[in-house]
Scaffold this motif. Structure first.
Motif, PDB file in Angstrom:
ATOM      1  N   PHE A 226       3.054 -11.600  41.571  1.00 16.95           N
ATOM      2  CA  PHE A 226       4.032 -11.742  42.921  1.00 16.95           C
ATOM      3  C   PHE A 226       4.058 -10.387  43.677  1.00 16.95           C
ATOM      4  N   VAL A 227       3.821  -9.335  42.920  1.00 11.64           N
ATOM      5  CA  VAL A 227       4.091  -7.818  43.553  1.00 11.64           C
ATOM      6  C   VAL A 227       2.641  -7.042  43.231  1.00 11.64           C
ATOM      7  N   ASP A 228       2.581  -6.021  44.003  1.00 19.48           N
ATOM      8  CA  ASP A 228       1.468  -4.951  43.703  1.00 19.48           C
ATOM      9  C   ASP A 228       2.253  -4.002  42.707  1.00 19.48           C
TER      10      ASP A 228
ATOM     11  N   TRP B  60       6.198  -0.024  41.095  1.00 24.34           N
ATOM     12  CA  TRP B  60       6.613   0.986  40.293  1.00 24.34           C
ATOM     13  C   TRP B  60       6.444   2.357  40.237  1.00 24.34           C
ATOM     14  N   LYS B  61       5.497   2.631  41.739  1.00 23.24           N
ATOM     15  CA  LYS B  61       4.959   3.824  41.845  1.00 23.24           C
ATOM     16  C   LYS B  61       4.416   4.724  40.821  1.00 23.24           C
ATOM     17  N   LYS B  62       3.569   3.927  40.185  1.00 18.65           N
ATOM     18  CA  LYS B  62       2.805   4.442  38.882  1.00 18.65           C
ATOM     19  C   LYS B  62       1.557   3.469  38.843  1.00 18.65           C
ATOM     20  N   TYR B  63       0.656   4.189  37.914  1.00 20.72           N
ATOM     21  CA  TYR B  63      -0.684   3.519  37.774  1.00 20.72           C
ATOM     22  C   TYR B  63      -0.560   2.171  37.070  1.00 20.72           C
TER      23      TYR B  63
ATOM     24  N   LYS C 233      12.540  -7.313  35.561  1.00 27.86           N
ATOM     25  CA  LYS C 233      12.496  -8.924  35.506  1.00 27.86           C
ATOM     26  C   LYS C 233      11.443  -9.517  36.513  1.00 27.86           C
ATOM     27  N   ASP C 234      11.513  -9.181  37.566  1.00 29.32           N
ATOM     28  CA  ASP C 234      10.659  -9.529  38.656  1.00 29.32           C
ATOM     29  C   ASP C 234       9.096  -9.399  38.003  1.00 29.32           C
ATOM     30  N   VAL C 235       8.915  -8.224  37.730  1.00 27.52           N
ATOM     31  CA  VAL C 235       7.460  -7.851  37.292  1.00 27.52           C
ATOM     32  C   VAL C 235       7.108  -8.751  36.204  1.00 27.52           C
ATOM     33  N   GLY C 236       7.931  -9.222  35.362  1.00 28.44           N
ATOM     34  CA  GLY C 236       7.724 -10.044  34.353  1.00 28.44           C
ATOM     35  C   GLY C 236       7.244 -11.534  34.824  1.00 28.44           C
TER      36      GLY C 236
END
Length: 255
Positions: A76-78, A83-86, A147-150
């Motif tokens: 759902f997200v880039d 996270w401002k990282k690779y 949790k969102d990224v999961g």
């Protein structure tokens, strides 16, 4: 029909309400080239069964055990931007319109409560998936970024293949800001790979799709350039896995 198969139209309405207009899939350069050449996102199983190339992934055996090896994953997200990282999964990002959810390609989908790499055999599907969209709507984008990224979409029952058209909006590629040795010359890695990617995009008829280079002229509040530089100095194998446009074993002397 499984209680964890959710309605695509209802999810579309929830995402619109939350201001989410895109869905994402990140991968390594070489695996992404396989996708471009086949004009589709492909499951790990599909690639293996058809003798195509993909980079190794440590979670493959676990995915087989939990019956998601033939599934396709969308975020759902880039994750890089979030996270401002690779992005661990790779520097090449496929960006889809959420109109994909209204397409005939997708009849049902599942949404994870956490990243499948954290699933345990002692757990049940109720621990892994949402069984209704009301709970997802209540829990998603409530301030817990981890949790969102999961939470991600898992596509089943599409035979391991999701066509890029007509819902692909953009290809986004990381600029790692590195100079590497290639054929006895120093080359800017983003330019080196960009030339090859441009050829592949043209060959497969995607010239009309927007292409962007992340951090093209500078960087702010993101750790990826530092992380990529550390890989160059200390973990070249990892850097090759992410950025090599061809199977590593065929070009051992490059980079």
């Amino acid at each position: 029909m499984s209680e964890f198969n959710l309605n695509t139209s209802e999810l579309y309405d929830i995402l619109v309400k939350k201001g989410i207009t895109n869905l994402f899939h990140a991968n390594t350069v070489s695996t992404s080239i396989t996708f471009l050449n086949n004009k589709s996102l492909l499951s790990r199983k599909f690639v293996t069964d058809n003798n195509l190339f993909q980079t190794d992934q440590y979670s493959d055996e676990k995915d087989k055990k939990f019956d998601i090896y033939d599934d396709i994953f969308l975020d759902f997200v880039d994750i890089h931007e979030e996270w401002k990282k690779y992005n661990f999964y790779g520097p090449f990002l496929f960006v889809f319109s959420i109109e994909l959810l209204k397409s005939n390609e997708i009849k049902t989908l599942r949404i994870t409560k956490k990243n499948p790499v954290h699933w345990r055999e002692t757990e049940t599907e109720s621990d892994w998936y949402y069984s209704n969209l009301k709970d997802f709507d209540k829990n998603y984008k409530k301030g817990n970024k981890l949790k969102d990224v999961g939470s991600m979409i898992i596509l089943k029952d599409i035979d391991g293949k999701l066509p890029l058209r007509p819902n692909i909006k953009k290809f986004l590629f990381d600029n790692p800001n590195l100079f590497v040795n290639y054929k006895d010359e120093k080359n800017y890695l983003a330019n080196l790979i960009g030339v090859e990617l441009k050829k592949i995009v043209k060959k497969n008829g995607f010239e009309d799709i927007k292409r962007d280079l992340r951090h093209k002229s500078g960087i702010a509040r993101c750790a990826c350039w530092f992380q990529y530089n550390v890989m160059l100095l200390r973990d070249i194998k990892k850097l090759k896995k992410l950025f090599h446009q061809k199977p590593i074993e065929k070009e051992k002397k490059d980079i």
